[in-house]
Design a protein around this motif. Structure first.
Motif, PDB file in Angstrom:
ATOM      1  N   ALA A 161     100.401  56.049  22.762  1.00  0.00           N
ATOM      2  CA  ALA A 161      99.012  55.215  22.482  1.00  0.00           C
ATOM      3  C   ALA A 161      98.298  53.989  23.354  1.00  0.00           C
ATOM      4  O   ALA A 161      98.880  53.024  23.749  1.00  0.00           O
ATOM      5  CB  ALA A 161      98.745  54.468  20.391  1.00  0.00           C
ATOM      6  N   LYS A 162      97.289  53.820  23.976  1.00  0.00           N
ATOM      7  CA  LYS A 162      96.796  53.844  24.821  1.00  0.00           C
ATOM      8  C   LYS A 162      95.889  51.887  24.057  1.00  0.00           C
ATOM      9  O   LYS A 162      95.550  52.013  23.197  1.00  0.00           O
ATOM     10  CB  LYS A 162      95.753  52.747  25.672  1.00  0.00           C
ATOM     11  CG  LYS A 162      96.557  54.396  26.916  1.00  0.00           C
ATOM     12  CD  LYS A 162      94.595  54.777  27.258  1.00  0.00           C
ATOM     13  CE  LYS A 162      96.243  56.332  28.661  1.00  0.00           C
ATOM     14  NZ  LYS A 162      94.342  56.501  29.527  1.00  0.00           N
ATOM     15  N   PRO A 163      96.860  50.604  24.703  1.00  0.00           N
ATOM     16  CA  PRO A 163      95.956  49.565  23.582  1.00  0.00           C
ATOM     17  C   PRO A 163      94.677  49.004  23.417  1.00  0.00           C
ATOM     18  O   PRO A 163      94.451  49.583  24.749  1.00  0.00           O
ATOM     19  CB  PRO A 163      96.522  48.158  23.720  1.00  0.00           C
ATOM     20  CG  PRO A 163      97.245  49.041  25.327  1.00  0.00           C
ATOM     21  CD  PRO A 163      96.907  50.164  24.755  1.00  0.00           C
ATOM     22  N   GLU A 164      93.671  49.134  22.868  1.00  0.00           N
ATOM     23  CA  GLU A 164      92.445  48.946  23.083  1.00  0.00           C
ATOM     24  C   GLU A 164      91.907  47.656  23.284  1.00  0.00           C
ATOM     25  O   GLU A 164      92.566  46.370  23.160  1.00  0.00           O
ATOM     26  CB  GLU A 164      90.936  49.347  21.882  1.00  0.00           C
ATOM     27  CG  GLU A 164      89.761  49.390  22.124  1.00  0.00           C
ATOM     28  CD  GLU A 164      89.448  50.092  20.889  1.00  0.00           C
ATOM     29  OE1 GLU A 164      88.190  49.418  20.645  1.00  0.00           O
ATOM     30  OE2 GLU A 164      89.837  50.583  20.458  1.00  0.00           O
ATOM     31  N   SER A 165      91.092  47.725  24.262  1.00  0.00           N
ATOM     32  CA  SER A 165      90.803  46.178  26.048  1.00  0.00           C
ATOM     33  C   SER A 165      89.927  45.845  24.781  1.00  0.00           C
ATOM     34  O   SER A 165      89.001  46.464  24.589  1.00  0.00           O
ATOM     35  CB  SER A 165      91.007  47.066  26.975  1.00  0.00           C
ATOM     36  OG  SER A 165      89.986  45.601  27.840  1.00  0.00           O
ATOM     37  N   PRO A 166      89.482  44.279  25.068  1.00  0.00           N
ATOM     38  CA  PRO A 166      88.475  43.916  24.482  1.00  0.00           C
ATOM     39  C   PRO A 166      87.099  43.823  25.168  1.00  0.00           C
ATOM     40  O   PRO A 166      86.399  43.724  24.807  1.00  0.00           O
ATOM     41  CB  PRO A 166      88.710  42.464  23.947  1.00  0.00           C
ATOM     42  CG  PRO A 166      90.043  41.956  24.669  1.00  0.00           C
ATOM     43  CD  PRO A 166      91.051  43.349  24.995  1.00  0.00           C
ATOM     44  N   LEU A 167      87.917  44.379  26.430  1.00  0.00           N
ATOM     45  CA  LEU A 167      86.712  44.390  27.083  1.00  0.00           C
ATOM     46  C   LEU A 167      85.544  45.902  27.073  1.00  0.00           C
ATOM     47  O   LEU A 167      84.507  46.304  27.405  1.00  0.00           O
ATOM     48  CB  LEU A 167      86.409  45.107  28.876  1.00  0.00           C
ATOM     49  CG  LEU A 167      87.408  43.455  29.222  1.00  0.00           C
ATOM     50  CD1 LEU A 167      87.737  42.718  29.953  1.00  0.00           C
ATOM     51  CD2 LEU A 167      86.092  41.970  28.897  1.00  0.00           C
ATOM     52  N   ASP A 168      86.313  47.082  26.530  1.00  0.00           N
ATOM     53  CA  ASP A 168      86.177  48.301  26.282  1.00  0.00           C
ATOM     54  C   ASP A 168      84.811  48.304  25.535  1.00  0.00           C
ATOM     55  O   ASP A 168      83.426  49.510  25.812  1.00  0.00           O
ATOM     56  CB  ASP A 168      87.035  49.549  25.140  1.00  0.00           C
ATOM     57  CG  ASP A 168      88.234  50.078  25.359  1.00  0.00           C
ATOM     58  OD1 ASP A 168      88.377  49.749  27.281  1.00  0.00           O
ATOM     59  OD2 ASP A 168      89.673  49.875  25.361  1.00  0.00           O
ATOM     60  N   ASP A 169      83.717  47.136  24.345  1.00  0.00           N
ATOM     61  CA  ASP A 169      82.545  47.441  23.770  1.00  0.00           C
ATOM     62  C   ASP A 169      82.167  47.558  24.469  1.00  0.00           C
ATOM     63  O   ASP A 169      80.986  47.768  24.768  1.00  0.00           O
ATOM     64  CB  ASP A 169      82.666  46.080  22.609  1.00  0.00           C
ATOM     65  CG  ASP A 169      83.808  46.641  21.433  1.00  0.00           C
ATOM     66  OD1 ASP A 169      83.612  47.985  21.094  1.00  0.00           O
ATOM     67  OD2 ASP A 169      84.110  45.678  20.811  1.00  0.00           O
ATOM     68  N   ILE A 170      81.975  46.209  25.468  1.00  0.00           N
ATOM     69  CA  ILE A 170      80.999  45.604  26.708  1.00  0.00           C
ATOM     70  C   ILE A 170      81.485  47.215  27.306  1.00  0.00           C
ATOM     71  O   ILE A 170      79.877  47.612  27.912  1.00  0.00           O
ATOM     72  CB  ILE A 170      81.711  44.422  27.125  1.00  0.00           C
ATOM     73  CG1 ILE A 170      82.074  43.522  26.268  1.00  0.00           C
ATOM     74  CG2 ILE A 170      80.863  43.898  28.553  1.00  0.00           C
ATOM     75  CD1 ILE A 170      82.620  41.860  27.115  1.00  0.00           C
ATOM     76  N   ARG A 171      82.019  47.896  28.098  1.00  0.00           N
ATOM     77  CA  ARG A 171      81.917  48.894  29.203  1.00  0.00           C
ATOM     78  C   ARG A 171      81.091  49.747  28.347  1.00  0.00           C
ATOM     79  O   ARG A 171      79.918  50.869  28.290  1.00  0.00           O
ATOM     80  CB  ARG A 171      83.307  49.024  29.334  1.00  0.00           C
ATOM     81  CG  ARG A 171      84.087  48.730  30.034  1.00  0.00           C
ATOM     82  CD  ARG A 171      85.271  48.991  30.690  1.00  0.00           C
ATOM     83  NE  ARG A 171      86.574  48.132  31.153  1.00  0.00           N
ATOM     84  CZ  ARG A 171      87.606  47.895  30.566  1.00  0.00           C
ATOM     85  NH1 ARG A 171      88.211  48.420  29.871  1.00  0.00           N
ATOM     86  NH2 ARG A 171      87.753  47.112  32.183  1.00  0.00           N
ATOM     87  N   MET A 185      79.058  49.235  25.956  1.00  0.00           N
ATOM     88  CA  MET A 185      77.424  49.420  26.135  1.00  0.00           C
ATOM     89  C   MET A 185      76.592  49.169  26.993  1.00  0.00           C
ATOM     90  O   MET A 185      75.341  49.977  27.507  1.00  0.00           O
ATOM     91  CB  MET A 185      76.802  47.612  25.458  1.00  0.00           C
ATOM     92  CG  MET A 185      77.431  47.806  24.143  1.00  0.00           C
ATOM     93  SD  MET A 185      77.470  45.748  23.268  1.00  0.00           S
ATOM     94  CE  MET A 185      77.259  44.634  25.011  1.00  0.00           C
ATOM     95  N   ILE A 186      76.975  48.656  28.420  1.00  0.00           N
ATOM     96  CA  ILE A 186      76.769  48.583  29.911  1.00  0.00           C
ATOM     97  C   ILE A 186      76.117  50.359  30.340  1.00  0.00           C
ATOM     98  O   ILE A 186      75.326  51.297  30.671  1.00  0.00           O
ATOM     99  CB  ILE A 186      78.230  49.023  30.920  1.00  0.00           C
ATOM    100  CG1 ILE A 186      77.341  46.488  31.147  1.00  0.00           C
ATOM    101  CG2 ILE A 186      77.399  48.647  32.292  1.00  0.00           C
ATOM    102  CD1 ILE A 186      79.342  46.168  31.595  1.00  0.00           C
ATOM    103  N   GLN A 187      77.256  51.606  29.961  1.00  0.00           N
ATOM    104  CA  GLN A 187      76.834  52.726  29.392  1.00  0.00           C
ATOM    105  C   GLN A 187      75.897  53.655  29.420  1.00  0.00           C
ATOM    106  O   GLN A 187      75.609  53.957  29.628  1.00  0.00           O
ATOM    107  CB  GLN A 187      77.986  53.895  29.992  1.00  0.00           C
ATOM    108  CG  GLN A 187      79.248  53.068  30.128  1.00  0.00           C
ATOM    109  CD  GLN A 187      80.627  54.277  30.187  1.00  0.00           C
ATOM    110  OE1 GLN A 187      81.152  54.797  28.953  1.00  0.00           O
ATOM    111  NE2 GLN A 187      81.753  54.461  30.286  1.00  0.00           N
ATOM    112  N   VAL A 188      75.724  52.921  28.196  1.00  0.00           N
ATOM    113  CA  VAL A 188      74.495  53.463  27.000  1.00  0.00           C
ATOM    114  C   VAL A 188      73.090  52.917  27.662  1.00  0.00           C
ATOM    115  O   VAL A 188      71.769  53.853  27.967  1.00  0.00           O
ATOM    116  CB  VAL A 188      74.602  52.908  25.731  1.00  0.00           C
ATOM    117  CG1 VAL A 188      72.883  53.154  24.499  1.00  0.00           C
ATOM    118  CG2 VAL A 188      75.303  53.329  24.430  1.00  0.00           C
ATOM    119  N   THR A 189      73.051  51.499  28.567  1.00  0.00           N
ATOM    120  CA  THR A 189      72.053  51.558  29.327  1.00  0.00           C
ATOM    121  C   THR A 189      71.241  51.661  30.182  1.00  0.00           C
ATOM    122  O   THR A 189      72.147  52.059  30.941  1.00  0.00           O
ATOM    123  CB  THR A 189      71.621  50.152  29.004  1.00  0.00           C
ATOM    124  OG1 THR A 189      72.928  49.304  29.775  1.00  0.00           O
ATOM    125  CG2 THR A 189      71.508  49.230  27.607  1.00  0.00           C
TER     126      THR A 189
END
Length: 141
Positions: free
Chosen positions: A125-135, A137-141
């Motif tokens: 299991a890969k630990p979820e990075s705190p930057l995943d949410d920001i990534r 959001m960037i992909q959506v816009t």
């Protein structure tokens, strides 16, 4: 598979074996009952058939004789590994992997049958990075 087995300490975790699900605590009970049944109860009928009805199978494994030396056997250990899925109560979802059931049969302790369950995930299991949410959001816009 990473071959790193972790001990299943939480008895409330759930194990899926093909079509059946069990809490770890219940699976331990069922395995312990089967060990007792097969090791103790069936040994009497097996030994009766070879004319030693007063001896149990465990008696056969108390010692080995090698040449003139006698080796006492205090414990027999069996390892079983089966495919399964694990649902931890920590809420990570079902995880595919291997369940290792370690069975210890002791000739010297009062607790004759001990069990240990271990789990090894197929994929770590890969630990979820705190930057995943920001990534995201960037992909959506």
């Amino acid at each position: 598979m990473n071959n790193k087995f972790i001990t299943l300490d939480c008895d409330d975790d759930v194990v899926l074996l093909e079509k059946d699900t069990f809490k770890v605590s219940r699976l331990k009970e069922l395995v312990r009952e089967q060990i007792y049944s097969k090791w103790e109860r069936h040994s009497a009928s097996y030994l009766y058939s070879i004319q030693n009805a007063n001896t149990q199978i465990s008696e056969f494994f108390k010692q080995l004789s090698v040449s003139q030396e006698t080796i006492n056997i205090d414990e027999i250990k069996l390892n079983l590994i089966i495919d399964c899925q694990l649902l931890k109560i920590s809420g990570q979802g079902w995880q595919k992997g291997k369940l290792k059931i370690k069975i210890y049969i002791s000739n010297v302790t009062t607790d004759k049958y001990k069990l240990c369950f271990e789990f090894c995930p197929d994929e770590s299991a890969k630990p979820e990075s705190p930057l995943d949410d920001i990534r995201k959001m960037i992909q959506v816009t």
